[in-house]
Design an enzyme around this catalytic site. Structure first.
Site, short mmCIF file in Angstrom:
data_model
loop_
_atom_site.label_atom_id
_atom_site.label_comp_id
_atom_site.label_asym_id
_atom_site.label_seq_id
_atom_site.Cartn_x
_atom_site.Cartn_y
_atom_site.Cartn_z
N CYS A 2 -9.45 52.79 -0.59
CA CYS A 2 -10.31 53.57 0.30
C CYS A 2 -11.02 52.76 1.33
O CYS A 2 -10.73 51.48 1.43
CB CYS A 2 -11.44 53.89 -0.50
N ARG A 27 -6.36 53.94 4.99
CA ARG A 27 -6.32 53.48 3.59
C ARG A 27 -6.90 54.38 2.61
O ARG A 27 -6.73 54.19 1.34
CB ARG A 27 -7.90 52.55 3.75
N TRP A 74 -9.57 57.64 -1.24
CA TRP A 74 -8.30 57.88 -1.66
C TRP A 74 -8.74 57.98 -3.10
O TRP A 74 -8.83 56.92 -3.94
CB TRP A 74 -7.17 56.56 -1.67
N ASN A 100 -14.97 50.58 -2.92
CA ASN A 100 -13.59 50.72 -2.91
C ASN A 100 -13.32 49.78 -4.10
O ASN A 100 -13.77 48.83 -4.46
CB ASN A 100 -13.13 49.90 -1.64
N GLY A 101 -12.32 50.20 -4.90
CA GLY A 101 -11.85 49.65 -6.35
C GLY A 101 -12.23 50.27 -7.40
O GLY A 101 -12.26 51.77 -7.20
N GLU A 480 15.39 50.69 1.61
CA GLU A 480 14.11 50.79 2.22
C GLU A 480 14.20 52.24 3.02
O GLU A 480 13.24 52.69 3.19
CB GLU A 480 14.35 49.51 3.36
N LYS A 484 11.29 54.93 2.79
CA LYS A 484 10.65 55.37 3.89
C LYS A 484 10.92 56.88 3.94
O LYS A 484 9.87 57.76 4.30
CB LYS A 484 11.50 54.91 5.32
N GLU A 487 8.63 58.60 1.37
CA GLU A 487 7.29 58.59 1.74
C GLU A 487 6.92 59.42 2.68
O GLU A 487 5.69 59.98 2.39
CB GLU A 487 6.97 57.23 2.36
N HIS A 503 29.70 55.53 -10.66
CA HIS A 503 28.99 55.46 -11.79
C HIS A 503 27.76 56.20 -12.20
O HIS A 503 26.89 56.12 -12.86
CB HIS A 503 28.50 53.88 -11.99
N LYS A 602 -2.13 52.84 2.63
CA LYS A 602 -1.47 51.63 3.09
C LYS A 602 -1.70 50.46 2.21
O LYS A 602 -0.57 49.60 2.17
CB LYS A 602 -2.22 51.47 4.50
C1 G6P Z 1 2.08 50.58 -0.38
C2 G6P Z 1 2.19 50.98 1.03
C3 G6P Z 1 3.66 50.42 1.55
C4 G6P Z 1 3.74 48.92 1.18
C5 G6P Z 1 3.40 48.50 -0.35
C6 G6P Z 1 3.15 47.11 -0.41
O1 G6P Z 1 2.76 51.15 -1.28
O2 G6P Z 1 2.18 52.51 1.20
O3 G6P Z 1 3.88 50.65 2.84
O4 G6P Z 1 5.04 48.39 1.33
O5 G6P Z 1 2.01 49.14 -0.63
O6 G6P Z 1 2.22 46.63 0.60
P1 G6P Z 1 1.96 45.14 0.89
O7 G6P Z 1 0.70 45.14 1.97
O8 G6P Z 1 2.08 44.17 -0.29
O9 G6P Z 1 3.06 44.76 1.98
#
Ligand code: G6P
Length: 607
Positions: A2, A27, A74, A100-101, A480, A484, A487, A503, A602
């Site tokens: 959040c 966030r 969130w 937050n937390g 990656e 992406k 997501e 496999h 994020k």
């Molecule tokens: C979340 C984000 C990702 C990010 C990951 C690690 O899952 O949505 O985009 O790669 O956290 O975040 P960091 O800030 O540790 O790179």
């Protein structure tokens, strides 16, 4: 997760809180709310949905008051709903908080409060905090500050917290434990936020709160205190990110803007570490520890983990040192083996990811030194690591990481090359640094061809399965790319090492499948060609991403997207660009908001 904001000053708080919250929306964005002190009363406006709904309701029905707090949520405890949105208040409606937390012992605390007759309105863990503060406040613990201090002592878990009280319109009390919080005074008053980007337009000189610290914000100054309430002296930290860096600047989404920023962000990662062709990391000491290391251990989560896997390939390739890469959440619980001759690297864009921080603390408890690769000055990771390498990518706002990823990869390549030189495996790094200097321009050339990817996405976005495969350096790029895509487009996507095709993954291939193959490892072209033929002959649509020039893959029944030729070992920074664009355009075609994908946040500051 959040986002938190607070303002106390000489202007109406509500519009400033909304402005700051919009910067924090990445966030969390399932609900939003603010509380303002007006005429010695607390007025709360909160609702399920994005911040612009709250903004519209405030425009119709404005709120006056110079002291306020805000939140974008969130959901963790309790579904997204008007009631569960923050701020939460105590039963008297005199105290409001945003949090937050996670309060891990909230059930016990809730039962205790209920046994004292408190009726809860929400399903959140946060509401207990408001009631506990009120409990101490009523008990006559002297001051609001003292009541907050007593309440914090009862909480297990993590928090960034902002508290206002109708009886104290002249202050906001904020506290942190394992969740970031920043306070600053400038211009219109004093500000509080969970993230620098929310404060950039107001001031650049900020206080980063440490764990266990409390900030008391007044109109014209801020007091920092420890968890017993004693005053602490601290200098502010100057942040040189520009306001524009956190704006869209004409791009429809932050994600597209950040994809296009990569030539610049990579120059920023590269230039400070190159002195006349010599790699020079001023921020870390290439001492005995590096030369005598037996192993490198890299930990990270999400996209940063994929940068770590590229790191494994790069360190082994250039410096001939064994590398272990682990997902931080696995590392912290799997009883890892520590060795004082190991080098530990933690990669995190935000520097606030709970699992990564926990793994770092574990390493340090066991005598290891941690080198952080992070993008966030003042972040918890940057303060807890022994040495820091900043990626200098500037603020990354879109939830899906793009420029932060390539900048992490650039830093890792530089480290691996320098270690290779120091350990005498590479006599001269110039050939490689010359190539690295070309990467930003090569990315520009790829970006110039964005329409090719856009058209491809408009034809393929409806495929139900999308698979990514590659070998060697192309394997982590496949991982990656699949992440992406899932997501932001919510398409089922998977990555595998191309050698694994037979496999298992081949069972998935049919005409509803798209396979994107990365083929930049020249020595493995023939192997890749066989794999691509195998998927095409089973009816899958196919795209090959490879070097321009050779035409090696032209005869296959596949579309081909070419990259300006570079050293094979540096291909990840180039090959990932069309994949980022593809994910972006698929998300847009599907009507999704690529900047704010569902269910994601994020910065994952809770477990
Ligand atoms: C979340 C984000 C990702 C990010 C990951 C690690 O899952 O949505 O985009 O790669 O956290 O975040 P960091 O800030 O540790 O790179």
């Amino acid at each position: 997760m959040c986002g938190i904001t607070g303002f106390i000053g000489y202007e109406n708080a509500a519009p400033l809180l909304i402005r700051a919250l919009k910067k924090l929306e990445y966030r969390g964005y399932d609900s939003a709310g603010i509380a303002v002190i007006h005429d010695k009363k607390i007025i709360v406006r909160k609702m399920k949905g994005r911040i612009n709904l709250l903004e519209e309701s405030l425009l119709e029905n404005p709120l006056d008051g110079y002291t306020g707090i805000g939140h974008t949520r969130w959901a963790t405890h309790g579904e997204p709903s008007d009631i569960n949105s923050h701020p939460h208040t105590d039963s008297d409606g005199r105290i409001a908080i945003v949090h937050n937390g996670i309060v891990e012992n909230y059930i016990k605390l809730k039962q205790w409060l209920q046994s004292r007759g408190i009726v809860f309105r929400s399903d959140t863990d946060t509401e207990v905090i408001a009631h506990i503060i009120n409990y101490f406040y009523r008990k006559g613990h002297g001051s609001l500050l003292q009541s907050v201090i007593e309440a914090l002592k009862l909480l297990n878990g993590s928090y960034a917290l902002a508290v206002i009280c109708a009886d104290y319109p002249d202050r906001i009390i904020a506290a942190r434990k394992d969740s970031p919080l920043i306070a600053a005074t400038g211009g219109a008053g004093s500000f509080l936020a969970s993230d620098i980007t929310a404060l950039l337009e107001f001031t650049r000189d900020v206080y980063f709160l440490n764990d266990g610290e409390i900030a008391v914000l007044y109109q014209d100054h801020i007091e920092l205190r420890n968890d017993e309430g004693d005053l602490i002296q601290r200098e502010t930290t100057h942040i040189d990110w520009s306001v524009e860096s956190a704006e869209k600047n004409g791009f429809p989404h932050f994600m597209l803007k950040e994809i296009f920023e990569q030539p610049k962000s990579l120059e920023n990662a590269l230039r400070p570490r190159l002195k006349k062709d010599i790699i020079d990391f001023e921020e870390i000491k290439f001492d005995k520890k590096w030369l005598e290391a037996r192993r490198i251990v890299i930990i990270a989560c999400g996209t940063a983990y994929h940068a770590a896997v590229i790191g494994k390939y790069a360190f082994e390739y250039f410096a001939r040192i064994p590398v272990e890469v682990d997902i931080a959440s696995e590392y912290r619980y799997r009883n890892p083996i520590f060795n004082k001759n190991d080098i530990y690297i933690a990669i995190s864009q935000s520097g606030e990811t709970a699992d990564t921080l926990a793994a770092v603390r574990l390493i340090k408890q066991n005598g290891g030194c941690v080198i952080a690769i992070t993008n966030a000055p003042g972040s918890t990771l940057s303060r807890e690591a022994n040495e820091i390498i900043y990626t200098y990518a500037g603020p990354e706002i879109a939830v899906a990481s793009t420029k932060a990823f390539t900048s992490q990869v650039m830093c890792i390549y530089l480290l691996a090359l320098e270690l290779g030189r120091a350990r005498s495996y590479i006599p001269d790094t110039k050939k490689y640094t010359d190539e690295l200097c070309e990467i930003p321009d090569r990315i520009r050339k790829i970006l110039d061809k964005k329409e090719i990817i856009q058209r491809f996405a408009s034809r393929q976005y409806n495929k139900t399965k999308m698979l990514f495969m590659g070998r060697q350096f192309d394997y982590p790029v496949s991982m990656e790319s699949a992440l992406k895509l899932k997501e932001i487009s919510y398409t089922h996507s998977e990555a595998f090492a191309a050698g694994e095709l037979k496999h298992g993954p081949i069972a998935l291939i049919d005409s509803s499948t798209l396979v994107i193959s990365f083929a930049t490892q020249t020595a493995l072209f023939e192997k890749m060609a066989s794999n691509i033929l195998e998927v095409c002959s089973r009816g899958a649509a196919s795209l090959v991403i490879t070097w321009e020039g050779g035409g090696f893959f032209d005869a296959l029944n596949s579309e081909v997207f070419t990259l300006p030729k570079s050293e094979d070992c540096f291909s990840p920074m180039l090959a990932v660009i069309p994949a980022q664009l593809f994910s972006y355009y698929c998300a847009v075609q599907r009507g999704n908001d690529p900047d704010k994908p569902r269910n994601l946040a994020k910065s994952v500051t809770v477990e």
